[in-house]
Design an enzyme around this catalytic site. Structure first.
Site, PDB file in Angstrom:
ATOM      1  NE  ARG A   1     -33.288  59.224 -17.971  1.00 36.96           N
ATOM      2  CZ  ARG A   1     -34.452  58.598 -18.322  1.00 36.96           C
ATOM      3  NH1 ARG A   1     -35.203  58.899 -19.404  1.00 36.96           N
ATOM      4  NH2 ARG A   1     -35.111  58.156 -17.299  1.00 36.96           N
TER       5      ARG A   1
ATOM      6  CB  SER B   1     -30.463  58.199 -11.810  1.00 33.92           C
ATOM      7  OG  SER B   1     -31.451  58.113 -10.830  1.00 33.92           O
TER       8      SER B   1
ATOM      9  CD  GLU C   1     -29.812  59.606 -15.929  1.00 32.58           C
ATOM     10  OE1 GLU C   1     -30.702  60.420 -15.608  1.00 32.58           O
ATOM     11  OE2 GLU C   1     -30.088  58.273 -15.621  1.00 32.58           O
TER      12      GLU C   1
END
Length: 338
Positions: A164, A238, A334
């Site tokens: 990520r 998420s 995130e």
């Protein structure tokens, strides 16, 4: 013609549906629009925020600067034997791009079906799901340098992809605007059904030899069953990253929690399922005020109505503290907090 608007509500431009305002707002539909915007001088004088689908942002206050909405469209492909290079405008909806590839039997992104957001954001975040990451199919991207107004091409090696992560979230954060992305796909599919619930879903559908359309449909069904639709309830998918820990740390956790959901990584570490950790701490489906976790997936934080960004952020703080207290693991968000 490029328009620069003032005092614009950002509620339609973020998937959490947080109602905050931008001092200035500009929608970019072509690279020429970026050149025009550069000529105004605002790129040098204003605080900037680049948005695509707004699916990875949590606003906690008004944005006192210029919000640039990237809406550059266009899809084209180039076939060279088994390799297919597909180039997409940064403003294309990610799932529209995936559907285009699946419809043309261009394999490689079917496991990434139904991820929210736009194509231009995909390299920044190195998006991933069900055993596939953006970096696995990335060829290059073109980006507009905010400081100079020039276009630059970034190849795979230039992007420094991590979990990520990319150079656009690191050393070059805030310095470039991605205008298009080229993907290296294949006309000879290598089906990947080993991760998550894909195999179980295909078995339920009585599909023994799936094609990429079957995999895409299975992934889409799984995501819909677990994740809320941002058009009906505010969320950013998420909210937390799956934590990656050392093997010795994992040994301590698995001794206390033998059922802990985990996956080995290529570099010899262990990735834990953040949703499982959060659920074990009692947060799945919990609601406090107008915010909470989704009833079917504890990893997703939602806006049940008119939650403020601060309320969502504070809720996430409680979850982080709870997981840390129970498992000794610190969750990282995130979603970008603004």
């Amino acid at each position: 013609m490029l328009q620069i608007l003032e005092n614009v509500s950002l509620k339609p431009y973020n998937s959490f549906a947080i109602d905050v305002n931008a001092h200035y707002f500009a929608e970019i539909k072509t690279e020429n629009d970026l050149n025009d915007l550069f000529q105004t001088g605002l790129l040098k004088t204003e605080k900037l925020l680049i948005v695509g689908g707004g699916s990875n942002i949590l606003f906690t206050q008004d944005f006192d600067g210029l919000v640039i909405k990237i809406s550059i469209k266009g899809l084209k492909s180039e076939l060279n034997e088994d390799v297919v290079l597909v180039t997409s405008g940064a403003g294309e909806i990610w799932n529209d791009f995936v559907n285009y590839c699946v419809a043309h039997n261009f394999a490689g992104v079917e496991n990434l079906s139904l991820i929210p957001g736009t194509v231009g954001a995909s390299p920044i975040q190195n998006i991933g799901a069900y055993g596939v990451e953006l970096k696995d199919v990335f060829e290059r991207c073109t980006a507009f340098e905010i400081k100079t107004g020039l276009l630059k091409t970034f190849n795979f090696e230039d992007c420094h992809f991590g979990y990520r992560e990319s150079i656009f979230k690191g050393a070059l954060k805030g310095q470039y605007i991605i205008t298009e992305v080229t993907f290296r796909l294949s006309s000879q599919p290598k089906i990947n059904t080993s991760y998550g619930a894909i195999e179980a879903e295909l078995k339920k559908r009585e599909i023994e030899n799936p094609n990429i359309a079957d995999v895409s449909a299975a992934v889409s069904h799984i995501r819909v069953s677990k994740l809320p639709d941002p058009s009906t309830i505010g969320n950013a998918g998420s909210f937390f990253k799956n934590p990656v820990i050392e093997k010795y740390e994992f040994a301590d956790i698995v001794a206390k929690f033998p059922d802990v959901v985990h996956y080995p990584t290529l570099d010899g570490k262990i990735k834990l399922a953040a949703g499982w950790l959060i659920e074990q701490c009692g947060w799945k489906g919990k609601k406090i005020g107008e915010t909470g976790t989704w009833k079917n997936q504890a990893l997703v934080l939602v806006n049940h109505g008119n939650a403020t960004g601060t309320e969502v952020f504070q809720f996430s703080e409680q979850i982080i503290d709870s997981v840390k207290s129970t498992f000794g693991v610190t969750l990282d968000r995130e979603v970008n907090i603004l």
